[in-house]
Design an enzyme around this catalytic site. Structure first.
Site, PDB file in Angstrom:
ATOM      1  CB  SER A  15      -0.900   0.015   1.224  1.00 24.56           C
ATOM      2  OG  SER A  15      -0.111   0.261   2.378  1.00 24.56           O
ATOM      3  CE  LYS A  16      -1.550   7.511  -0.166  1.00 21.81           C
ATOM      4  NZ  LYS A  16      -2.712   8.291  -0.568  1.00 21.81           N
ATOM      5  NE  ARG A  17       0.935   3.837   7.353  1.00 22.70           N
ATOM      6  CZ  ARG A  17       1.396   5.033   7.665  1.00 22.70           C
ATOM      7  NH1 ARG A  17       0.771   6.110   7.256  1.00 22.70           N
ATOM      8  NH2 ARG A  17       2.489   5.154   8.391  1.00 22.70           N
TER       9      ARG A  17
ATOM     10  CG  ASP B 235      -2.804  11.900   0.166  1.00 18.97           C
ATOM     11  OD1 ASP B 235      -2.728  12.807   1.007  1.00 18.97           O
ATOM     12  OD2 ASP B 235      -3.439  10.845   0.334  1.00 18.97           O
TER      13      ASP B 235
ATOM     14  CB  ALA C  11       5.376   4.234  -0.974  1.00 20.31           C
TER      15      ALA C  11
END
Length: 512
Positions: free
Chosen positions: A265-267, A288, A269
């Site tokens: 997920s983006k987290r 974001d 990254a």
RNA sequence: GGUCGAUUCGUCUAGGGGUUAGGACGUAUCCCUUUCACGGAUAAAACACGGGUUCGAUUCCCGUAUCGACUACCA
């Protein structure tokens, strides 16, 4: 039966295209090319609430960057357009009506509050999975429970409604997944999914069946998250009477977090400091900002090669593949079944391989661009020389300038740690002599000459070159490590070398 | 919770009823190198567990565990 293979990538434009989506697109592309078929892009924008401006362009640009542009898309339509579901809106209702007429779908008038209440009631009654199905629909407001007159009235009065599929109570649904083999599901675990929403748009489930059929899709290659709803899709093909042309399914394993559990997920990254999106993206709604592989310095070929190995392998020990070679080697049979953790080190390694395969001139172009960004200039031939000397130490194009900048910019200060350990009177003596020799030297200044002069200088003073080599490096480059020194001397040139030696001799003091 | 799926070195994976279980990334050591890096070599490192079936299971079957996906008028 040698129908033309047609596959599609069907993202929804709700933000930056996730790397998993990029891989799905890549596998679709590879399969299409391998089979001599077509690769289409269809935008699944049936949810108007989630539409994000710019997301479509992002998808397009990402695929272009990687060189896997679709054969048919909103921007280069084929015969099966439009390629945006929002633009196909008028097409879907007739298919939903067809299902209603055949008794496989029905109108439902339940409000969101009523649906919530139903779920709460079922949860309270300890029903394990509250859903709208063959049992609960008998207690809801729909065309199966309401008198026909009332249904007509409600429809006529413009009351909002949805159309739901009528899932049979007991039926075994089977599907033969190209990756997983036979998957059996009982219809009692399926629910009466909404097909048409109250805003007149179809849901994914209806739209994807109708569109895949109309677009003559032969193989559906998509993420594993779709596996649970695949039986519903199989049922819909059957209800429409399209079983004969139903595409084959291939559900791809998921891309997982690097450190254990869950979908990437983006987290992740943010947490690990590496990109998981192809391109930089700034979300216009949330503000974001996410980093992209392209901007981080990944080469498209390297990224593609890396991506292709996340869940697939050619079955032998080759690792470096061009796009054409991937097409040649690709087969869905060799796609793995299990989830794949994302390892950025491997991505870096691929990038290094591709970077080093480039010519000095190609690398020089990167270097020149970075040099000019700093308001400096460098001639092409010199840039190529620098690139040649630093390419082995670079992971990204930007490293070329990072590693090589000292060749254009003289040190203004010196690594104190190295200076205190290595700088001594021997160094000063040899450097002094070397400077004299350089001053007197009038031949062509080659790496070989630079070296023999230095050797002569150390010999004359009876000092072992090896003992002072690092101090000499420090004097000329400011740091204790770097590429081979003689080519560096050659690149910076005799005059500059003399200047640097003089500056070092003035600045560095022997530690007492 | 339910449904579905998955499970070989830390990671990506090959393999498949009898193998010294192979490769790559990463890690460590050595060599090369007048530094670092590159390169070369070597090493440590895996079949989730329990039952079957079998002469023999990591491989086939069944359980268990773990992980994951799905469980919306999102895709």
């Amino acid at each position: 039966m040698n129908k033309e293979v047609r596959v599609r990538f069907a993202p929804s434009p709700t933000g930056a295209l996730h790397i998993g989506g990029v891989r799905t697109a890549l596998y679709n592309y590879l399969f299409a090319r391998k089979m001599g078929g077509k690769f289409l892009l269809r935008i699944e924008d049936t949810d108007q609430n989630r539409f994000v401006p710019g997301a479509e362009e992002y998808i397009k640009e990402s695929l272009n960057w990687l060189g896997i542009a679709p054969d048919e898309s909103p921007w280069n339509p084929g015969d099966c357009g439009p390629y945006r579901q929002s633009e196909r809106k008028p097409m879907y209702m007739q298919y939903a009506m067809d299902l209603i007429e055949k008794g496989h779908a029905y109108y439902a008038f339940d409000t969101p509050d009523e649906l919530d209440a139903m779920r709460e009631r079922l949860t309270a009654a300890r029903v394990v999975s509250p859903q709208y199905n063959s049992i609960t629909r008998t207690q809801m407001k729909n065309s199966l429970t309401l008198p026909e007159d009332e249904v007509k009235e409600r429809l006529a009065s413009g009351e909002p409604y949805v159309i739901r599929v009528k899932i049979p109570r007991k039926e075994e649904v089977r599907l033969n997944d190209m990756i997983r083999g036979w998957v059996l599901v009982h219809s009692n675990s399926l629910d009466d999914k909404v097909l048409m929403k109250s805003d007149g748009m179809p849901t994914y489930h209806l739209a994807n069946i109708v569109d895949d059929h109309l677009m003559k899709i032969t193989h559906v290659i998509r993420g594993e998250e779709w596996l649970p709803s695949a039986p519903l899709h199989v049922l819909l093909y059957k209800y429409f009477g399209w079983e004969d042309t139903m595409p084959q399914f291939a559900h791809l394993p998921l891309l997982l977090k690097p450190d254990g559990n869950g979908k990437l997920s983006k987290r992740d990254a943010e947490k690990h400091g590496f990109p998981i999106f192809p391109l930089d993206w700034s979300d216009p709604n949330t503000g974001d900002i996410v980093a992209g592989f392209r901007e981080a310095g990944y080469l498209p070929d390297a990224f593609l090669n890396f991506l292709s190995f996340l869940g697939w392998n050619p079955g032998d020990h080759r690792e470096l593949f061009t796009l054409e070679e991937l097409v040649e080697a690709f087969s869905v049979e060799r796609i793995g079944k299990s989830g794949t953790k994302f390892d950025i080190n491997k991505a870096k390694w691929f990038n290094e391989q591709y970077l080093r395969a480039k010519t000095d001139e190609e690398l020089a172009a990167y270097l020149i661009a970075d040099v000019e960004k700093e308001g400096l200039t460098v001639e092409a031939s010199k840039a190529a020389q620098i690139a040649h000397v630093v390419k082995e130490r670079a992971t990204f194009p930007a490293d070329l300038w990072k590693e090589g900048r000292f060749m254009l910019i003289a040190p203004s200060q010196f690594d104190q740690d190295i200076a205190s350990k290595k700088w001594n009177t021997d160094t000063e003596t040899v450097l002094g002599t070397y400077r004299e020799k350089l001053l007197q030297f009038s031949g062509e200044f080659t790496p070989e000459n630079a070296k023999s002069l230095l050797e002569a200088a150390s010999e004359e003073n009876g000092i072992k070159l090896g003992k002072i080599m690092q101090a000499i490096r420090l004097a000329v480059t400011g740091v204790g490590a770097g590429p081979e020194l003689m080519p560096v001397f050659n690149i910076i040139g005799k005059e500059e070398l003399i200047k640097r030696i003089s500056f070092a001799l003035e600045t560095l003091k022997v530690n007492s």
